[in-house]
Design a protein around this motif. Sequence first.
Motif, PDB file in Angstrom:
ATOM      1  N   ASN A   1       0.828  -1.206   0.000  1.00  0.00           N
ATOM      2  CA  ASN A   1       0.000   0.000   0.000  1.00  0.00           C
ATOM      3  C   ASN A   1       0.867   1.263   0.000  1.00  0.00           C
ATOM      4  O   ASN A   1       0.638   2.197  -0.773  1.00  0.00           O
ATOM      5  CB  ASN A   1      -0.902  -0.044   1.246  1.00  0.00           C
ATOM      6  CG  ASN A   1      -1.959   1.045   1.259  1.00  0.00           C
ATOM      7  OD1 ASN A   1      -2.420   1.431   2.317  1.00  0.00           O
ATOM      8  ND2 ASN A   1      -2.348   1.563   0.088  1.00  0.00           N
ATOM      9  N   LEU A   2       1.887   1.270   0.862  1.00  0.00           N
ATOM     10  CA  LEU A   2       2.739   2.463   0.968  1.00  0.00           C
ATOM     11  C   LEU A   2       3.516   2.711  -0.316  1.00  0.00           C
ATOM     12  O   LEU A   2       3.805   3.860  -0.658  1.00  0.00           O
ATOM     13  CB  LEU A   2       3.707   2.322   2.154  1.00  0.00           C
ATOM     14  CG  LEU A   2       3.067   2.405   3.544  1.00  0.00           C
ATOM     15  CD1 LEU A   2       4.127   2.258   4.623  1.00  0.00           C
ATOM     16  CD2 LEU A   2       2.327   3.722   3.730  1.00  0.00           C
ATOM     17  N   LEU A   3       3.871   1.628  -1.024  1.00  0.00           N
ATOM     18  CA  LEU A   3       4.551   1.816  -2.307  1.00  0.00           C
ATOM     19  C   LEU A   3       3.567   2.270  -3.382  1.00  0.00           C
ATOM     20  O   LEU A   3       3.870   3.126  -4.209  1.00  0.00           O
ATOM     21  CB  LEU A   3       5.232   0.508  -2.742  1.00  0.00           C
ATOM     22  CG  LEU A   3       6.352   0.023  -1.821  1.00  0.00           C
ATOM     23  CD1 LEU A   3       6.903  -1.314  -2.316  1.00  0.00           C
ATOM     24  CD2 LEU A   3       7.468   1.064  -1.716  1.00  0.00           C
ATOM     25  N   HIS A   4       2.357   1.695  -3.329  1.00  0.00           N
ATOM     26  CA  HIS A   4       1.353   1.988  -4.357  1.00  0.00           C
ATOM     27  C   HIS A   4       0.923   3.462  -4.352  1.00  0.00           C
ATOM     28  O   HIS A   4       0.571   4.015  -5.386  1.00  0.00           O
ATOM     29  CB  HIS A   4       0.136   1.093  -4.137  1.00  0.00           C
ATOM     30  CG  HIS A   4      -0.939   1.300  -5.158  1.00  0.00           C
ATOM     31  ND1 HIS A   4      -0.815   0.899  -6.475  1.00  0.00           N
ATOM     32  CD2 HIS A   4      -2.158   1.894  -5.063  1.00  0.00           C
ATOM     33  CE1 HIS A   4      -1.920   1.232  -7.136  1.00  0.00           C
ATOM     34  NE2 HIS A   4      -2.738   1.828  -6.313  1.00  0.00           N
ATOM     35  N   ILE A   5       0.928   4.106  -3.193  1.00  0.00           N
ATOM     36  CA  ILE A   5       0.426   5.485  -3.112  1.00  0.00           C
ATOM     37  C   ILE A   5       1.517   6.520  -3.348  1.00  0.00           C
ATOM     38  O   ILE A   5       1.403   7.666  -2.905  1.00  0.00           O
ATOM     39  CB  ILE A   5      -0.281   5.755  -1.764  1.00  0.00           C
ATOM     40  CG1 ILE A   5       0.705   5.642  -0.584  1.00  0.00           C
ATOM     41  CG2 ILE A   5      -1.460   4.819  -1.560  1.00  0.00           C
ATOM     42  CD1 ILE A   5       0.106   6.101   0.746  1.00  0.00           C
ATOM     43  N   TRP A   6       2.564   6.150  -4.093  1.00  0.00           N
ATOM     44  CA  TRP A   6       3.648   7.108  -4.310  1.00  0.00           C
ATOM     45  C   TRP A   6       3.174   8.427  -4.940  1.00  0.00           C
ATOM     46  O   TRP A   6       3.772   9.482  -4.650  1.00  0.00           O
ATOM     47  CB  TRP A   6       4.801   6.492  -5.129  1.00  0.00           C
ATOM     48  CG  TRP A   6       4.427   6.096  -6.525  1.00  0.00           C
ATOM     49  CD1 TRP A   6       4.048   4.866  -6.955  1.00  0.00           C
ATOM     50  CD2 TRP A   6       4.369   6.940  -7.675  1.00  0.00           C
ATOM     51  NE1 TRP A   6       3.750   4.885  -8.284  1.00  0.00           N
ATOM     52  CE2 TRP A   6       3.935   6.133  -8.760  1.00  0.00           C
ATOM     53  CE3 TRP A   6       4.646   8.297  -7.907  1.00  0.00           C
ATOM     54  CZ2 TRP A   6       3.776   6.657 -10.044  1.00  0.00           C
ATOM     55  CZ3 TRP A   6       4.478   8.815  -9.185  1.00  0.00           C
ATOM     56  CH2 TRP A   6       4.048   7.998 -10.236  1.00  0.00           C
ATOM     57  N   PRO A   7       2.105   8.435  -5.773  1.00  0.00           N
ATOM     58  CA  PRO A   7       1.701   9.754  -6.266  1.00  0.00           C
ATOM     59  C   PRO A   7       1.288  10.703  -5.128  1.00  0.00           C
ATOM     60  O   PRO A   7       1.417  11.923  -5.258  1.00  0.00           O
ATOM     61  CB  PRO A   7       0.503   9.452  -7.184  1.00  0.00           C
ATOM     62  CG  PRO A   7       0.669   8.022  -7.589  1.00  0.00           C
ATOM     63  CD  PRO A   7       1.283   7.364  -6.391  1.00  0.00           C
ATOM     64  N   SER A   8       0.797  10.136  -4.022  1.00  0.00           N
ATOM     65  CA  SER A   8       0.413  10.998  -2.895  1.00  0.00           C
ATOM     66  C   SER A   8       1.624  11.684  -2.271  1.00  0.00           C
ATOM     67  O   SER A   8       1.542  12.840  -1.843  1.00  0.00           O
ATOM     68  CB  SER A   8      -0.327  10.178  -1.824  1.00  0.00           C
ATOM     69  OG  SER A   8      -1.624   9.868  -2.265  1.00  0.00           O
ATOM     70  N   TYR A   9       2.749  10.952  -2.189  1.00  0.00           N
ATOM     71  CA  TYR A   9       3.958  11.584  -1.643  1.00  0.00           C
ATOM     72  C   TYR A   9       4.429  12.690  -2.565  1.00  0.00           C
ATOM     73  O   TYR A   9       4.802  13.784  -2.128  1.00  0.00           O
ATOM     74  CB  TYR A   9       5.090  10.567  -1.466  1.00  0.00           C
ATOM     75  CG  TYR A   9       4.695   9.306  -0.732  1.00  0.00           C
ATOM     76  CD1 TYR A   9       3.946   9.384   0.434  1.00  0.00           C
ATOM     77  CD2 TYR A   9       5.068   8.059  -1.194  1.00  0.00           C
ATOM     78  CE1 TYR A   9       3.582   8.230   1.117  1.00  0.00           C
ATOM     79  CE2 TYR A   9       4.719   6.907  -0.517  1.00  0.00           C
ATOM     80  CZ  TYR A   9       3.973   7.006   0.627  1.00  0.00           C
ATOM     81  OH  TYR A   9       3.618   5.872   1.298  1.00  0.00           O
ATOM     82  N   LEU A  10       4.432  12.390  -3.863  1.00  0.00           N
ATOM     83  CA  LEU A  10       4.880  13.380  -4.835  1.00  0.00           C
ATOM     84  C   LEU A  10       3.973  14.609  -4.790  1.00  0.00           C
ATOM     85  O   LEU A  10       4.450  15.759  -4.783  1.00  0.00           O
ATOM     86  CB  LEU A  10       4.865  12.753  -6.235  1.00  0.00           C
ATOM     87  CG  LEU A  10       5.547  13.536  -7.343  1.00  0.00           C
ATOM     88  CD1 LEU A  10       7.007  13.774  -7.027  1.00  0.00           C
ATOM     89  CD2 LEU A  10       5.425  12.783  -8.673  1.00  0.00           C
ATOM     90  N   ALA A  11       2.646  14.370  -4.740  1.00  0.00           N
ATOM     91  CA  ALA A  11       1.690  15.479  -4.687  1.00  0.00           C
ATOM     92  C   ALA A  11       1.902  16.293  -3.418  1.00  0.00           C
ATOM     93  O   ALA A  11       1.830  17.534  -3.432  1.00  0.00           O
ATOM     94  CB  ALA A  11       0.263  14.944  -4.744  1.00  0.00           C
TER      95      ALA A  11
END
Lengths: 200, 200, 200, 200
Positions: free
Chosen positions: A37-47
Amino acid sequence: MRPARLEAFADGVFAIAATLLILNVDAQVTDGNLGDNLLHIWPSYLAYAVSFVTIGIMWINHHTVMSQLGKVDRRFLVATVGLLMCIAFVPFPTRLVAENIRGDNAEPAALAYGFTMVATAIMFNITWFYASRGKRLLRPDADPAVVSGLNRAYLPGPWIYLAATLIAFASPVASVIVFLALALFYVVESSVLGSNSPAA
Amino acid sequence: MRPARLEAFADGVFAIAATLLILNVDAQVTDGNLGDNLLHIWPSYLAYAVSFVTIGIMWINHHTVMSQLGKVDRRFLVATVGLLMCIAFVPFPTRLVAENIRGDNAEPAALAYGFTMVATAIMFNITWFYASRGKRLLRPDADPAVVSGLNRAYLPGPWIYLAATLIAFASPVASVIVFLALALFYVVESSVLGSNSPAA
Amino acid sequence: MRPARLEAFADGVFAIAATLLILNVDAQVTDGNLGDNLLHIWPSYLAYAVSFVTIGIMWINHHTVMSQLGKVDRRFLVATVGLLMCIAFVPFPTRLVAENIRGDNAEPAALAYGFTMVATAIMFNITWFYASRGKRLLRPDADPAVVSGLNRAYLPGPWIYLAATLIAFASPVASVIVFLALALFYVVESSVLGSNSPAA
Amino acid sequence: MRPARLEAFADGVFAIAATLLILNVDAQVTDGNLGDNLLHIWPSYLAYAVSFVTIGIMWINHHTVMSQLGKVDRRFLVATVGLLMCIAFVPFPTRLVAENIRGDNAEPAALAYGFTMVATAIMFNITWFYASRGKRLLRPDADPAVVSGLNRAYLPGPWIYLAATLIAFASPVASVIVFLALALFYVVESSVLGSNSPAA
C-alpha cells in the motif's frame, strides 16, 4: 493596518494550508498489506511534496511583495483574502490529482489542479498590481529592481499556468508533469540561482 | 527577510503538525465497549506523546539555530520549506506505527517512521550547515560554543536515525523502542541536563 | 529565547486545539432527517462550548503566567511542550463525552475527560512552580500579588479535578455536570469578578 | 495584556477556521465519474467562497475594533473567546448548507447557518460595546469617526441576520441567497467603496 499585521494572518493561512496536505496522504492508506500500500500510493507523496513546496514558494513570494509595501488599505485586504482563499483551496485539487492521475478520472483531476493554479496566479497579479500601480501602497524606499522584477514575473504567470492546464485535455499526465517541472524550476531558480523573481 | 519572519511561519507549521497528531488518536476509536477500546489503543497515546515531544524538541532546536542567524537568504528559505515539509509529514508515519506495531504490518510502519526521521535529520543538517558554513548567515556575535555544539550534535543525527531504522528489518518493535529511547534521551538531556545540544 | 517567542508557539497550539473542536461536531451529523439530527446532537454543541471556553481560559491563564516571566530556559521549554501536549489532547476526550454521555459508555468517556483535565492541571503546576520557585524565571519586577494569586490558584487544581473525575465511578453524568459547573465558575469569575486567579 | 497579544491569538483562530473550510469541499467528493462529481458539488465551492470571505471580512473588522483599543481586561478577553467560539463554529453550518440546500433538509441547514451568523453578530456587539461604552478600553486617541462608524454598523447586524435567517422558514434557498447578497455587499462595500464600516 500595518503590513506586518496582514502578514501574520497570511502566514497562518499559508502554514495551515501546507500542513493540512498530510491529511491527503493519510486518507490514501487502506486495509491490507501495508508495505504494498505504501509503495502503491507514491503519487500521494509526490503530490504532497510538490504542493508543499509550491505553497512554500508562494509564501516566500508573498513576503517579497509585502516587503515592498509601506501601508495597506481595505481594498488590498479584501484582495488578499481572495488570494488566501485560492491558496487554502490547493490541498483539494492536490488530493484529486494524487488519487486519480493513474485512473479514468485523470483529466478532471488535472483540470481542477490547473484551474486552481490559474486562479491563484490571477489573484497574485491583482494584489500586486493594485498595490504597485502608481506606487499606491509602495514604501517610499521600495527597491525599483524588486518592483520591476515582480512586474515581469507575475504578468506571464496566469498564461503559463493556463497553457499547462489546457494540456490536460490532450494528456492529463503531461499536464501534471509540466506543473511538476514548473515547481522544480521555481525551487531551482530560488535556491540555486537565488534570484528575486516570484513563483506564482 | 528578517529571521523573525521566517520563525513565525515555521512556528505555525510546528504548532499545527503537533496539534494535528490528536486526529490520529481520534481515528482509532471504534464502536463497541469504549472502556476496552480506550485501553486497547494505548500505542496511540504513546505515539501521540512521543511525536508531540519530538516535534516540540525539534521546535526548540530550530529556535536555537535561528537565534544564531543574523539574516536569511532565498536558498535558506527554500531549505527551510524542505525541512518543514519533513516535519509536517511526521503525523502520517506516527499513525502507521500506532495502528500497526502490534500486527503483521509492523515492519513497513516502523520503516516509514524511521525514514521520515532520517529525512528530517538530513534537512536539519542541510539548513544548519548551509547557514553556518563560512559563517554565511551567522550573526556577527554568534556564540561559538553554541555553533560548535550544533555542529557536533547535527552531524551524527542522520546516521543514528538510519541505524535505528534498519533495526526494523530484524525487529520492528525493537526499532520503535530505540526511537522511543532516543526521544526520552533528548527530553532528559534538554530538561534535566539543560544543555544546548539539538535533538534532531 | 525570549518569553514572547515561546508565547507565539503556545498561542498557535491553543488556537488550533480550540478550532479543531468543530470537527467533533461535524463528525456527529448522520444521514436522515437533518432537523432531528441537529437537535439530537445537542451534547456536541455543549461539549464544543465548554471545551472552547476551557481552552480559552487556559490560554488567558497561560498569558498571566508568561507575563510574570523575564526569561525562559530549556527545562521550562520542555515542560511547556508537555503542557501543550495535554491541551492539544483535550479535543479527543471532549468528543468521547459528547458522543457517549447518553449511552452505556458514559463512564469511560467521563473518566477520559477527567483524567485529561487532571494531567493538564498537573502540567500547569509543574510549569508555574518550576518558573516561580526561588523566582528562577520571574521578572525582577514581577507583581507579588499576581504571583501569590497564581500560587494559591494552581495548587488545588489537580485535586479539584481529581475529585470531579472520581465522581464518574458513581455517576458519569454528575461528573460531567461538575466539570461544566467548574468551567462556568471560571468564566463568571474571570468576566464578572474580573479577578486575576487562573483557571486550570 | 497588550491588545497585540490578543490579536495574535484571534488571528490564529480566524486563519484556522477559514483554512479548515476546504475539508468540507473534500468530504463531498464521492466515487464514480469525477468530472460529473466536481460539477455536481458546485454549492460546496460557493459555500467555501462565501464563508472564507465572510471570515476574512470579520477578521478585517476585528482588526478595526482592536486598532481603537489601548488596553484589554479579563472580561474583554472572555468575551473575545466567546466571539472566536462563534467564528470557529462557522465551518460546520457552512457544510450543512452546501450538502443539503438542494434536498429535503434545506430548511434546518439554512437555519443552522443563519443562527450561527446571528450569534456571531451578537458577540461582535458584546465585545465592541463592552470596550467602547464609556470609552472603557479605547485608546486616548481613538478616532471618533471610526468609533461612531462601528457603533452604527454593529447595532443592526443581529437584526439583519435574524431577518435573513427567518426567511428560511418560508424558503431556505431565498435565505441562503440573502446571506450570499449580504456577503457580496460587504465585499463590494469594503473593496470598491473602501469605507471603514464593519461587516458582521
